[in-house]
Design a protein around this motif. Structure first.
Motif, short mmCIF file in Angstrom:
data_model
loop_
_atom_site.label_atom_id
_atom_site.label_comp_id
_atom_site.label_asym_id
_atom_site.label_seq_id
_atom_site.Cartn_x
_atom_site.Cartn_y
_atom_site.Cartn_z
N PHE C 58 5.50 74.27 -12.22
CA PHE C 58 6.82 73.79 -12.62
C PHE C 58 7.89 74.01 -11.54
O PHE C 58 9.07 73.77 -11.77
CB PHE C 58 7.25 74.44 -13.95
CG PHE C 58 7.30 75.96 -13.91
CD1 PHE C 58 6.16 76.70 -14.17
CD2 PHE C 58 8.48 76.62 -13.62
CE1 PHE C 58 6.20 78.10 -14.13
CE2 PHE C 58 8.53 78.01 -13.58
CZ PHE C 58 7.38 78.75 -13.84
N VAL C 59 7.44 74.50 -10.39
CA VAL C 59 8.38 74.70 -9.28
C VAL C 59 8.30 73.51 -8.33
O VAL C 59 7.21 73.14 -7.89
CB VAL C 59 8.06 76.01 -8.53
CG1 VAL C 59 8.81 76.08 -7.20
CG2 VAL C 59 8.42 77.21 -9.41
N GLU C 60 9.45 72.92 -8.04
CA GLU C 60 9.43 71.75 -7.18
C GLU C 60 9.56 72.14 -5.71
O GLU C 60 8.91 71.58 -4.85
CB GLU C 60 10.60 70.83 -7.54
CG GLU C 60 10.46 69.48 -6.88
CD GLU C 60 11.51 68.52 -7.40
OE1 GLU C 60 11.45 68.20 -8.60
OE2 GLU C 60 12.37 68.10 -6.61
N GLN C 61 10.39 73.12 -5.45
CA GLN C 61 10.68 73.49 -4.07
C GLN C 61 11.18 74.91 -4.03
O GLN C 61 11.80 75.39 -4.98
CB GLN C 61 11.80 72.59 -3.54
CG GLN C 61 11.45 71.78 -2.33
CD GLN C 61 12.63 70.93 -1.90
OE1 GLN C 61 13.23 70.24 -2.70
NE2 GLN C 61 12.96 70.97 -0.62
N VAL C 62 10.90 75.60 -2.94
CA VAL C 62 11.47 76.92 -2.72
C VAL C 62 12.21 76.84 -1.40
O VAL C 62 11.64 76.45 -0.38
CB VAL C 62 10.38 78.01 -2.67
CG1 VAL C 62 11.00 79.36 -2.34
CG2 VAL C 62 9.63 78.07 -3.99
N ILE C 63 13.49 77.16 -1.44
CA ILE C 63 14.32 77.01 -0.24
C ILE C 63 14.87 78.38 0.14
O ILE C 63 15.53 79.03 -0.67
CB ILE C 63 15.50 76.05 -0.51
CG1 ILE C 63 14.97 74.70 -0.99
CG2 ILE C 63 16.36 75.89 0.72
CD1 ILE C 63 16.02 73.86 -1.67
N ARG C 64 14.57 78.80 1.35
CA ARG C 64 15.11 80.07 1.80
C ARG C 64 16.44 79.86 2.47
O ARG C 64 16.57 79.03 3.35
CB ARG C 64 14.14 80.71 2.80
CG ARG C 64 13.70 82.08 2.34
CD ARG C 64 13.00 82.86 3.39
NE ARG C 64 13.31 82.36 4.70
CZ ARG C 64 12.39 82.01 5.57
NH1 ARG C 64 11.12 82.10 5.25
NH2 ARG C 64 12.74 81.56 6.75
N ILE C 65 17.47 80.57 2.03
CA ILE C 65 18.76 80.43 2.71
C ILE C 65 19.13 81.69 3.48
O ILE C 65 20.04 81.69 4.27
CB ILE C 65 19.91 80.01 1.76
CG1 ILE C 65 20.02 80.98 0.58
CG2 ILE C 65 19.68 78.60 1.24
CD1 ILE C 65 21.24 80.71 -0.26
N ASP C 66 18.39 82.76 3.28
CA ASP C 66 18.60 83.95 4.10
C ASP C 66 17.39 84.09 5.02
O ASP C 66 16.31 83.63 4.71
CB ASP C 66 18.72 85.20 3.21
CG ASP C 66 20.04 85.18 2.45
OD1 ASP C 66 21.09 85.04 3.09
OD2 ASP C 66 20.00 85.28 1.20
N GLU C 67 17.61 84.72 6.14
CA GLU C 67 16.50 84.95 7.06
C GLU C 67 15.50 85.91 6.43
O GLU C 67 15.88 86.79 5.67
CB GLU C 67 16.98 85.62 8.37
CG GLU C 67 18.12 84.94 9.03
CD GLU C 67 19.46 85.38 8.46
OE1 GLU C 67 19.57 86.53 8.02
OE2 GLU C 67 20.39 84.56 8.47
N PRO C 68 14.23 85.77 6.80
CA PRO C 68 13.22 86.66 6.24
C PRO C 68 13.14 87.99 6.99
O PRO C 68 12.30 88.82 6.66
CB PRO C 68 11.93 85.85 6.42
CG PRO C 68 12.18 84.96 7.60
CD PRO C 68 13.66 84.69 7.60
N TYR C 69 13.99 88.18 7.99
CA TYR C 69 13.97 89.44 8.73
C TYR C 69 15.25 90.20 8.44
O TYR C 69 16.27 89.61 8.10
CB TYR C 69 13.82 89.19 10.24
CG TYR C 69 14.65 88.04 10.76
CD1 TYR C 69 15.98 88.19 11.13
CD2 TYR C 69 14.10 86.76 10.84
CE1 TYR C 69 16.74 87.13 11.58
CE2 TYR C 69 14.86 85.69 11.30
CZ TYR C 69 16.18 85.88 11.66
OH TYR C 69 16.93 84.81 12.10
N THR C 70 15.21 91.49 8.54
CA THR C 70 16.41 92.29 8.29
C THR C 70 16.74 93.18 9.49
O THR C 70 17.86 93.18 9.98
CB THR C 70 16.26 93.16 7.04
OG1 THR C 70 15.08 93.96 7.18
CG2 THR C 70 16.14 92.31 5.79
#
Lengths: 339, 339, 339, 339
Positions: C58-70
Motif C-alpha cells: 500500500f506504499v506508493e513511494q518513499v521520499i527521503r528529505i533528510d540526508e541519511p548521514y549524521t
C-alpha cells in the motif's frame, strides 16, 4: 507535488504561497512537523511553475510525486493504445510488429528486392532512411526526396506500410504527399520541440525514438508534446542509451520497455541495430526485447551490408532476418502475442 | 586511419580494398605482421566511409587516429580564432567575455533595468531567451517574436550586443531582421543538423552549446557542420553534461575547456547556470572556468529570481553578479587575460 | 522522510505502519489528501528500514528529505572540521594544502630527490604509492612494505607528513608502525566496507577518495562508516567520475567540491592527475579546484615521467610543479586562503 | 598494440624504443607513412608498460588492438568453460542454472522453508546473504557467521549447493570450512584486488559480479586476477550498470551477455533483481536474459518480501518464482538449452 518548507518560515509567507497555488487550480494540504512543514498539492500540478517555487528562499525542496505528463500517462488512460496504420496494420495490443529495411535508401533495385523479401518473410512495415542525420557533414546524407519516393514506390508495390525519418518541419508536406505511413522522429531530435509540435498537428502515426541520454520521463514528455497538439498516434522506440561502456555503440535498456508499459499506454518497439552497432548482436537482442514485453522490433536489413552507404556493420543480411523471423514466430505464442 | 585486417585474409581482398581506398584520395601503407596486417591510411580520411570498411568480413577493426573534423581543428588552423561582433566586441584571444541576462525575456521594464545594470557592471553581451525549449509542453514557452524585440530594443539602448537562442531554421529571417548579434544553438539542438546547416549559410556568430551527452568530438563535428557551410564564426559553450550524479542538474566538465583549446582554435565559454541549476554554485564555478582557461562565461541574472518565469533557482541576483564581476577583474590579470 | 500511501488504503494498515514507525523512534505527521495520504516522519530516520517500507503493497513511494548521514552532515556539525596531522599540519579551515609526489615509490634516490624538492617548493604532504591497485594483474603492483619504508624515510628526513594508500585491513598494522600520517582509501575501495570499518577504529587521518561512480551521498555515507567507528578525521578527495566522455580518463566534477562543502563539514581536496590522466591538464585544473573552494590539491609529480613505472602520462615534472605552486600562491589570497 | 609516432621524430629515438620493446618479448613491425610512423607490436603485449610508452614525448597515441587479458580470453581458450560444483552441478555449456533465495539470511525457519521451496521448484543453487555490504553503517549488516551456517544447513538438507558473498579475505577460512559451493564477489568489490587475489589462490567456483560502472574489459580483467592466481572456476554475473536513468536502480545491460560470450569462454549469469530494484520487472527480464544467451539467472525470492530485512522491494514471492520457472522451462528448448 510536495513542497518542503524550511524551519522557521513565517506563517504569512507560507499562506501567500498556498494562496498563489490555489489560484493555479490545485488544493493544498498542510502538514506541520516539528522542524519542517510540508505542503501537499492535490490536483493537476502539471502547470505549476516548479522552478518559481524552488527559487523561493523559504522553500527547501520541491518533490514531484505525480508524473508531469497526462495524455501519455497510463493513470489517465488505463487501456493500451493500439495505433492503426492507413492499411489497417495495427501496432500494439496483442500484435507484434516487425519493421525492417536498410539504414538508407540507395537504389530502386535495392528497395524493390528488399521490399519483396520483407513482404515474403512477414515484416509488417518497411523502414529506410531518405533524410539521414549524420554526425559528419562529409558523410552520405541520404537521397532525400528521391530516396523517399524510391522507398514509398517499392513498399507500395508490396503493400507494405513505410516508416522513415523526418529531420525538419519544412519537409512535412513532402512526407504527407508521399503518404508516409509512420513518420519517425530520430533520437537526436527527440527534444526538437518545434518538430514535435509540427507532427503533433497531423494525425499521422509518429515513431518517437528515445533520445541518446533521455530519461524515461523526458521521453514521455516528448510524446506529450506531440499528443498535446492533438495527435494521439505515438509509438515509442527504445534504441539504446549513452553510457560509459564503449563495447557497444549504445547500451540497450530493456527495462525501459517495462517502465514505459507501466507509466504509459503507448506501444513501444525496440531497435537493437542502433542500440548495439553490431550485426551479430541484433538477433539475440531482438528476441530478448520481445520476451521483455516490447510490441515489436525495428531492425536494419541490407542485401549486401558491406556495400551499405551507412551503418553497414549493424545491418543483418536477409538470411539472418529470415532466421530471426522464424525464432520470433516460436516465441510469440509463449509470450501471448501474435506475429 | 588504421585498418586491422584479420589473420588469413587472401591477398586479393586486401588489394581490392587498397585500390578502393586509393580512389578515395588517400595513400595506403601496408604493415604485415605475423598474425595481422595493418593498413595505414595517409591523407584526408574524413570522407572515407568507415562504416563500409568496418562491415567487410575480413576487417577486424578500424581505428581513427586523426580527428574527423578539419575546419574546426587546430591542426589545420593553429592560431586562436577571435570572433568579432557587429559592434566590434571580440570573443577569444586575450579577451574575457561575460554574457549575462535573464533566462527568459519577460517584460520591457525587466529588460531595460537589467540591460542598464549589465552595461554598468561591465557585461559585454546581453543574453535573454525569447524562444524557450521547455521539457514540458505546458511550461511557459517564451514571448517569441515579441520577446526578441524587447531584448534587442533594451540591449541596443545600452549599446550591448545580444545573444539569444534559435529553435528552428524558419525563424532565421526574424533573427537576421532583428540583427541578433550572436545566434545560440541550444544543447538539445546540437545535432539538429538542418538547423546547423541553416546557420552555416549565414555569417552570423553562432554560440554552439554542447549537447546533453555529446562527446567533445561530436561537439566539434557539430561546429564543423556550421563551418562547412562557410560560416567560420563559431563560439563553443560548455554547459554541463549528463551523468549519474543527481545533486546538480548536470555535471560541469571544465576539462572540456582544455580539451577544446587543444583540439580546436575556436573560442569557448562556460555556462555554470545551466550546468548546476543552483544559484549558489554559479559564482565559484564561473571563476573556476576562467582559471581553467575559458574565454568567458554566460550566466543567468534576474532582478527577482523568485518571480522568474523560468529557471529562477539558477539565476543570480544583480548584487551577486556585481560581486562576481569584481572577482573576475581580480582574476583576469593573473590568468593573463583582459576583461 | 515522506511516505506516500496509495489511494484507497484501509485505515488499519496505515495505523499499523505508523505504530511500527513510532517504535523506531520517529514521530509521524499524517496529511490526508483527496487521493493520497502522506506520512511525514520527523526525527532521526537514518535507522528506518526504507526497503521494508517500500515493499509494502500500500506504499506508493518513499521520499527521503533528510540526508541519511549524521556525523558527516553539516546540519549536525555546522563548523568546518580541520584535520590536524601528527606534526601539526592542518587540513581545512583557511589553510590550503598541497599533497604531491610520484604515483608509485620506485627507488630511494627518487624519493629522496623528490622529497627535498617538495619540501623546498612548499608542498605540505608527500604522496607516493607502495601498494598499488592496478587494473591488470600483470602490471607493476608496487614495492609494498619496502616502498612504504622508502617513502616514510625520505619524507621524514624532510619533515614532510606522508599520505599513502592502503588496500586491505590486514596491512593496517604496517601502516601504523610506519606512522603513516594520512591513510588513503582509493576510489575502488570507497565501498570496501570492511576496510572502512577497520580504519574507522583508528584515529588516523583518512583520505577518502570518491568512488569511480559514487554519488555525493554515497561518498558521504562512506565517510559516515569511518566516523561511525569513532574516527572523525576524514578528508575527502574528488578525483573525477566515470562518464561517457573518453577524452579524459575520468570527468573532474568541481561542482562536487561545492556540494560537499554545503552538505558536510569535512575538508575536501581535489586530485586533477587521476581525474584527467593528462599531464598538460593538471596545472589549470588544480588552480580551478582551488578557486572553486577546495581545501587543497593532490598532484602526481615525477622527476622523470617517461620512466615512471605507473601513470607517467599524468605526472607533472618538478618544473611544472614549481610553476603551479607559484600560481597557487597568487591565487590563495584572492580566495581568502593561506598557502 | 599499435604505437603512433609523432611527425618529425628522430630515427634514433624510434629505434631505441623498438629495441626496448623487443627486450620485453614482442616483435615490432614498422610502417612509415608520410606524416606518421606506426609501430605494430606482435606477440604477448599484456606485460608492456603502456603508461610508460604513452608518456614518451615523441609518442602520439598508443592503441591496443588485442585484449589485455589472456586466461579469460576466448582467443586463447576457444571452448566454453563449464564450472562444476562439488555436488556435480554444472554451470555453463548447454545447462541453464537458476540461483535463487533471499537477499539476506534472517531465520532458520525462513531458510528451511525457502530451501524446500527452491528445491521443489527446480532452482539449482540457493543464494542468501550473511555478510551484507550496505551503503549505510546503520542498516542491517547481515547475520554473519551465524547466517552463513543457517544458509548452509538449510541448503544441505535439500542437497542444494550454496552461493553467498564474501566481503574480505580474512573470512575466507570460514567460507571454506562451511564448504560454501560458490563464493560471490560483490559489485562493490569487483576491483578489491586483494580479495580477488585471495580467492584466486583457492580452487572454489567464484561468482564475480560486474562492478557498478565497470567496463566489460575491466570486468574480464578482474576475472583475470582470479585466474592468474590459478583458479579457473570463474562465473560472471551481470547485475546492471550505473547510468543517468533513475527509474531503475541500475540499467540492466543484456548486450554485455553477448559481449562476454564473444570475448571470453567463461559462463555468465544475470541478476535482474539488483539490476532493477523492482520486483515486478524481475520475471520479464529474467526471461529476456535467457533468450539473450545467459547461462542462467540469479533472483531474490522471499517468503514475505514486505518483512525482508533488506531489498524487499526487489524480491519476488515464491508464487512468482514458480511461474517464472515454468516460463523458463518453455523457453529453454527454444533457446537450445536445458533447465
Amino acid at each position: 507535488m510536495i513542497i518542503v518548507i524550511k524551519e522557521g518560515t513565517e506563517a504569512e509567507k507560507m499562506e501567500a504561497l498556498q494562496e498563489e497555488l490555489r489560484t493555479q487550480g490545485v488544493e493544498v494540504d498542510v502538514s506541520r512537523g516539528k522542524r519542517k512543514t510540508l505542503l501537499g498539492l492535490i490536483g493537476n500540478t502539471s502547470r505549476i511553475n516548479q522552478s518559481h517555487v524552488k527559487s523561493l528562499d523559504f522553500v527547501e525542496q520541491v518533490i514531484r510525486i505525480d508524473e508531469p505528463y497526462t495524455r501519455a500517462s497510463r493513470a489517465f488512460h488505463p487501456e493500451d493504445t493500439v495505433v492503426t496504420l492507413a492499411n489497417g496494420t495495427q501496432i500494439g495490443g496483442k500484435k507484434l510488429t516487425v519493421m525492417a529495411g536498410p539504414c538508407s535508401v540507395e537504389t530502386p533495385e535495392q528497395m524493390t528486392t528488399l521490399a519483396a523479401h520483407m513482404r515474403k518473410t512477414g515484416a509488417a512495415v518497411m523502414r529506410g532512411g531518405a533524410f539521414k542525420p549524420r554526425t559528419s557533414p562529409y558523410s552520405f546524407q541520404g537521397l532525400k526526396e528521391t530516396g523517399l519516393e524510391m522507398l514509398c514506390r517499392a513498399a507500395r508495390k508490396e503493400k507494405l506500410p513505410v516508416v522513415t525519418e523526418i529531420m525538419s518541419a519544412d519537409k512535412l508536406d513532402v512526407f504527407l504527399q508521399q503518404e508516409v505511413d509512420i513518420i519517425q522522429i530520430g533520437a537526436r531530435n527527440m527534444q526538437n520541440f518545434e518538430l514535435l509540435r509540427a507532427v503533433g498537428k497531423t494525425r499521422k502515426p509518429i515513431l518517437l525514438k528515445r533520445g541518446l541520454s533521455a530519461t524515461i520521463e523526458e521521453w514521455l514528455m516528448a510524446a506529450e508534446y506531440i499528443m498535446a497538439g492533438g495527435n494521439p498516434n505515438v509509438i515509442l522506440c527504445e534504441r539504446g542509451i549513452r553510457t560509459y561502456e564503449t563495447y557497444t555503440r549504445n547500451t540497450l535498456d530493456l527495462s525501459a520497455v517495462l517502465a514505459v508499459k507501466r507509466q504509459s499506454h503507448l506501444p513501444i518497439i525496440v531497435d537493437p541495430s542502433h542500440a548495439t552497432g553490431k550485426r551479430w548482436m541484433v538477433p539475440a537482442l531482438a528476441k530478448a526485447a520481445i520476451v521483455a514485453g516490447a510490441d515489436g522490433i525495428m531492425v536494419e536489413v541490407h542485401n549486401n551490408p558491406s556495400e551499405a552507404l551507412c551503418d553497414g556493420e549493424e545491418s543483418i543480411t536477409p538470411d539472418m532476418f529470415d532466421e530471426l523471423m522464424q525464432s520470433l514466430r516460436q516465441l510469440a505464442p509463449i509470450c501471448g502475442r501474435e506475429l
